[in-house]
Design a protein around this motif. Structure first.
Motif, PDB file in Angstrom:
ATOM      1  N   ILE B 267       0.850  -1.191   0.000  1.00 27.84           N
ATOM      2  CA  ILE B 267       0.000   0.000   0.000  1.00 27.84           C
ATOM      3  C   ILE B 267       0.891   1.248   0.000  1.00 27.84           C
ATOM      4  O   ILE B 267       2.045   1.187   0.435  1.00 27.84           O
ATOM      5  CB  ILE B 267      -0.966   0.035   1.209  1.00 27.84           C
ATOM      6  CG1 ILE B 267      -0.212  -0.254   2.508  1.00 27.84           C
ATOM      7  CG2 ILE B 267      -2.105  -0.954   1.011  1.00 27.84           C
ATOM      8  CD1 ILE B 267      -1.080  -0.136   3.758  1.00 27.84           C
ATOM      9  N   VAL B 268       0.361   2.341  -0.501  1.00 27.91           N
ATOM     10  CA  VAL B 268       1.136   3.582  -0.636  1.00 27.91           C
ATOM     11  C   VAL B 268       0.247   4.762  -0.234  1.00 27.91           C
ATOM     12  O   VAL B 268      -0.980   4.620  -0.187  1.00 27.91           O
ATOM     13  CB  VAL B 268       1.634   3.775  -2.092  1.00 27.91           C
ATOM     14  CG1 VAL B 268       2.579   2.656  -2.509  1.00 27.91           C
ATOM     15  CG2 VAL B 268       0.466   3.849  -3.068  1.00 27.91           C
ATOM     16  N   PRO B 269       0.847   5.925   0.056  1.00 28.80           N
ATOM     17  CA  PRO B 269       0.031   7.091   0.398  1.00 28.80           C
ATOM     18  C   PRO B 269      -0.986   7.398  -0.706  1.00 28.80           C
ATOM     19  O   PRO B 269      -0.676   7.270  -1.891  1.00 28.80           O
ATOM     20  CB  PRO B 269       1.054   8.218   0.521  1.00 28.80           C
ATOM     21  CG  PRO B 269       2.317   7.525   0.894  1.00 28.80           C
ATOM     22  CD  PRO B 269       2.292   6.212   0.159  1.00 28.80           C
ATOM     23  N   VAL B 271      -3.948   5.808  -0.957  1.00 30.89           N
ATOM     24  CA  VAL B 271      -4.935   4.723  -0.967  1.00 30.89           C
ATOM     25  C   VAL B 271      -6.090   5.086  -0.033  1.00 30.89           C
ATOM     26  O   VAL B 271      -5.866   5.536   1.081  1.00 30.89           O
ATOM     27  CB  VAL B 271      -4.287   3.390  -0.494  1.00 30.89           C
ATOM     28  CG1 VAL B 271      -5.351   2.376  -0.090  1.00 30.89           C
ATOM     29  CG2 VAL B 271      -3.390   2.817  -1.577  1.00 30.89           C
ATOM     30  N   VAL B 299      -6.377   8.863  -3.891  1.00 31.26           N
ATOM     31  CA  VAL B 299      -6.249  10.314  -4.048  1.00 31.26           C
ATOM     32  C   VAL B 299      -5.101  10.625  -5.014  1.00 31.26           C
ATOM     33  O   VAL B 299      -4.004  10.072  -4.888  1.00 31.26           O
ATOM     34  CB  VAL B 299      -5.978  10.994  -2.689  1.00 31.26           C
ATOM     35  CG1 VAL B 299      -5.783  12.494  -2.857  1.00 31.26           C
ATOM     36  CG2 VAL B 299      -7.112  10.706  -1.709  1.00 31.26           C
ATOM     37  N   ALA B 301      -1.937  12.220  -6.563  1.00 35.80           N
ATOM     38  CA  ALA B 301      -0.741  12.710  -5.861  1.00 35.80           C
ATOM     39  C   ALA B 301      -0.759  14.226  -5.736  1.00 35.80           C
ATOM     40  O   ALA B 301      -0.344  14.781  -4.720  1.00 35.80           O
ATOM     41  CB  ALA B 301       0.509  12.246  -6.601  1.00 35.80           C
ATOM     42  N   MET B 304      -2.463  15.459  -2.569  1.00 34.25           N
ATOM     43  CA  MET B 304      -2.043  15.010  -1.230  1.00 34.25           C
ATOM     44  C   MET B 304      -1.668  16.184  -0.307  1.00 34.25           C
ATOM     45  O   MET B 304      -1.917  16.109   0.895  1.00 34.25           O
ATOM     46  CB  MET B 304      -0.895  14.006  -1.336  1.00 34.25           C
ATOM     47  CG  MET B 304      -1.323  12.640  -1.862  1.00 34.25           C
ATOM     48  SD  MET B 304      -2.618  11.848  -0.869  1.00 34.25           S
ATOM     49  CE  MET B 304      -1.644  11.199   0.510  1.00 34.25           C
TER      50      MET B 304
END
Lengths: 244, 353
Positions: B267-269, B271, B299, B301, B304
């Protein structure tokens, strides 16, 4: 190997092994991660191998510059095309060619406070339980949860243990534990709910090393039982090595 | 020489643009939550955009400068003051030796950034100065700042020597400041008259913060009704949000049709995962590397930084976009930062006399 690639947002994509490869999929995923790491693709920022998937984080700006040289390709198409090509050239990895790691463990006593109860739940004597745990060859399916924590697949079904109702506030680093059908090793002093059956003097996570985690996905692990005296000697050796 | 922490604020950490290459070992990427604000702050003090700065959360710290410094403050508005005078933000600011910088509570936004010419000289760990509080890495002893800490920065203790641009601005603003004090204006005027355009944060307003999102891997496993509710509804940021994830609450719960458990996966920022309760969590800079919850959306990038500025009680809405559009927006932002960098580098101080 059959990989299906899909996007994970706009800075990552996921390559998933087809179902037929399940079983030893983590060995293949680990091999693919190593292969991509060695390929040194400048726009691949990071890799996360886990069970059946390899997540690949990329830099869209860098890929865009490459895509711009190839008329009509979008950033995503460019990234997928390159990753697909690399994955096609990953060699098959077998247990013979994987990295093997022997992990010395002092079972029971203060190092494994849940060993006796675990053996009882499995309907075994303590010595049988230890023997069965140490007889297996385990594969690192993924490293996560906390830095350096290996989830090891391959636990004999009879040794599976329920998670504790009340997780411990602090599990000592090096604790070898069983949670559900998996076994693992706590790399740091952290809260945890798995059953503790022993402890290794090895350091699973060391931020001062270029590769901070001792184990990586796809590695094969064997547990070697040691007594307390040997544990303390190895622990002292580790400490001395760190001093240097 | 350093910035001395007199009060640490709610959660102040050293952050750069993150630690990559070690997620396979379970290490989070980390880095500034509002990457845009940190980059601009660095450019405003003549640094490379990726130097480490301080990330302030909701309530800022009280810091004393041990030597003359050139700083820039961006991100959330925390009403920074020097010796009783409110400071201008999003521009180079001169801080005289011995001055105390006081931050208050965030009036707008959630996180503010402080960059110092020459960067922050704490030791890098595994290629980054970012504080990873879980692994206890980076920053000062891998933890948020405490009272009494000395944050190394300035001519001798920074990461690098301040650039000639920064040195020129520091000298010019120092001169301007002492001239103003000599004329008895009381106001130090130790900052540039020009500024970088601040970001707009719509959090507290009824309309809320609009985040542009792409479909997540399990998007198709949600009912038509659940998806429609997600895109048309409003979500409120919960107090339990942090650098790992922003927790949202909106009704009704989002129901997934498929019931199968997912194998743990990367998972990554960005999600947006939906645990069984049906309320979404947006993963942020310090998220774990693997997880098992279904992913409804993701979301973009480029948005963010807006998420980083959402504070508990703020409203969030979602608008669907495609992957190619998201890449286009990302590229456009990158270009605007490059343009801003050039505009800043071309601004040299006129003789302040």
């Amino acid at each position: 190997m059959n990989w299906t690639i899909s996007p994970l947002g706009d800075r990552a994509l996921v390559a998933e092994l087809s179902v037929e490869a399940a079983g030893d999929s983590w060995v293949q995923v680990g091999a693919a991660a190593d292969w991509l790491r060695q390929a040194n693709v400048p726009w691949i920022i990071d890799l996360i191998p886990a069970y059946t998937t390899l997540t690949i984080m990329y830099d869209p700006i860098h890929v865009w510059k490459l895509a711009a040289q190839r008329n009509g390709l979008t950033v995503y198409e460019m990234a997928v095309r390159t990753v697909q090509g690399l994955l096609e050239s990953v060699g098959n990895r077998s247990e013979q060619t994987a990295r093997w790691m022997d992990v010395p463990v002092c079972y029971g006593g203060e190092f494994g406070p849940d060993l006796e109860q675990s053996a009882e739940r499995s309907g075994m004597r303590v010595e049988q339980f230890v023997q069965a745990h140490a007889a297996g060859a385990y594969t690192v399916a993924l490293v996560g949860f906390v830095p350096g924590f290996p989830y090891l697949a391959g636990l004999p079904a009879q040794l599976a243990q329920p998670r504790r109702d009340n997780p411990r506030a602090r599990v000592p680093a090096g604790s070898v534990a069983i949670g559900g059908g998996q076994t693992g090793i706590y790399p740091l002093d952290v809260p945890g709910g798995w059953q503790l059956i022993g402890r290794t003097p090895l350091r699973l996570f060391d931020a001062d090393k270029t590769e901070p985690a001792l184990l990586r996905a796809g590695d094969i692990v064997r547990f070697v039982p040691i007594d307390e005296e040997r544990f303390l000697a190895l622990e002292a050796e580790e400490a001395a090595a760190r001093e240097r | 020489m350093s910035l001395i922490v007199q009060k640490p604020g709610l959660y102040t950490t050293v952050q750069d643009r993150g630690r990559n290459g070690h997620r396979a070992a379970g290490l989070t990427g980390g880095g500034a939550m509002d990457d845009y604000a940190l980059r601009v702050a660095n450019l405003l003090v003549g640094n490379e955009e990726g130097e480490a700065g301080l990330e302030l959360t909701l309530t800022g710290p009280v810091l004393r400068a041990e030597e003359d410094l050139l700083i820039a403050i961006t991100g959330a508005d925390m009403a920074p003051h020097i010796d009783g005078h409110e400071l201008a933000t999003w521009r180079p600011v001169f801080v005289p030796a011995g001055a105390t910088i006081r931050f208050g509570a965030a009036r707008l936004g959630c996180r503010a950034y402080v960059a110092v010419a020459g960067g922050i000289g704490t030791a890098a760990a595994l290629g980054s100065r970012s504080t990873d509080a879980r692994a206890r890495l980076g920053g000062i002893d891998g933890r948020p700042l405490r009272a009494g800490d000395a944050v190394p920065c300035g001519m001798a203790a920074g990461a690098v020597a301040p650039s000639p641009w920064a040195t020129a601005w520091l000298a010019a603003l120092a001169k301007r400041s002492s001239a103003a004090v000599a004329e008895g204006e009381g106001r130090p005027h130790g900052w540039a008259a020009w500024y970088a355009p601040p970001q707009a944060y719509g959090g507290a307003s009824e309309a809320g913060i609009e985040l542009r999102v792409m479909p997540g891997s399990e998007h198709g496993q949600y009912s038509e009704a659940a998806r429609a509710a997600f895109y048309s509804g409003r979500y409120r940021v919960q107090a339990a949000s942090d650098r790992m994830g922003v927790r949202l609450d909106g009704s009704p719960p989002l129901e997934r049709i498929a019931r199968n458990e997912l194998l743990s996966h990367g998972i990554v920022p960005g999600v947006i995962q939906v645990p069984d309760g049906g309320q979404p969590i947006i993963l942020a800079a310090d998220c774990q590397t693997t997880g098992g919850y279904p992913k409804l959306a993701h979301v973009a990038a480029v948005d963010m930084p807006l998420l980083a500025q959402a504070k508990p009680g703020d409203w969030i809405t979602f608008r669907p976009i495609g992957l190619d559009e998201a890449h286009g927006l990302y590229l456009a932002t990158e270009r605007s930062i490059r343009a801003l960098e050039w505009a800043i580098r071309c601004r040299l101080p006129r003789d302040a006399s």
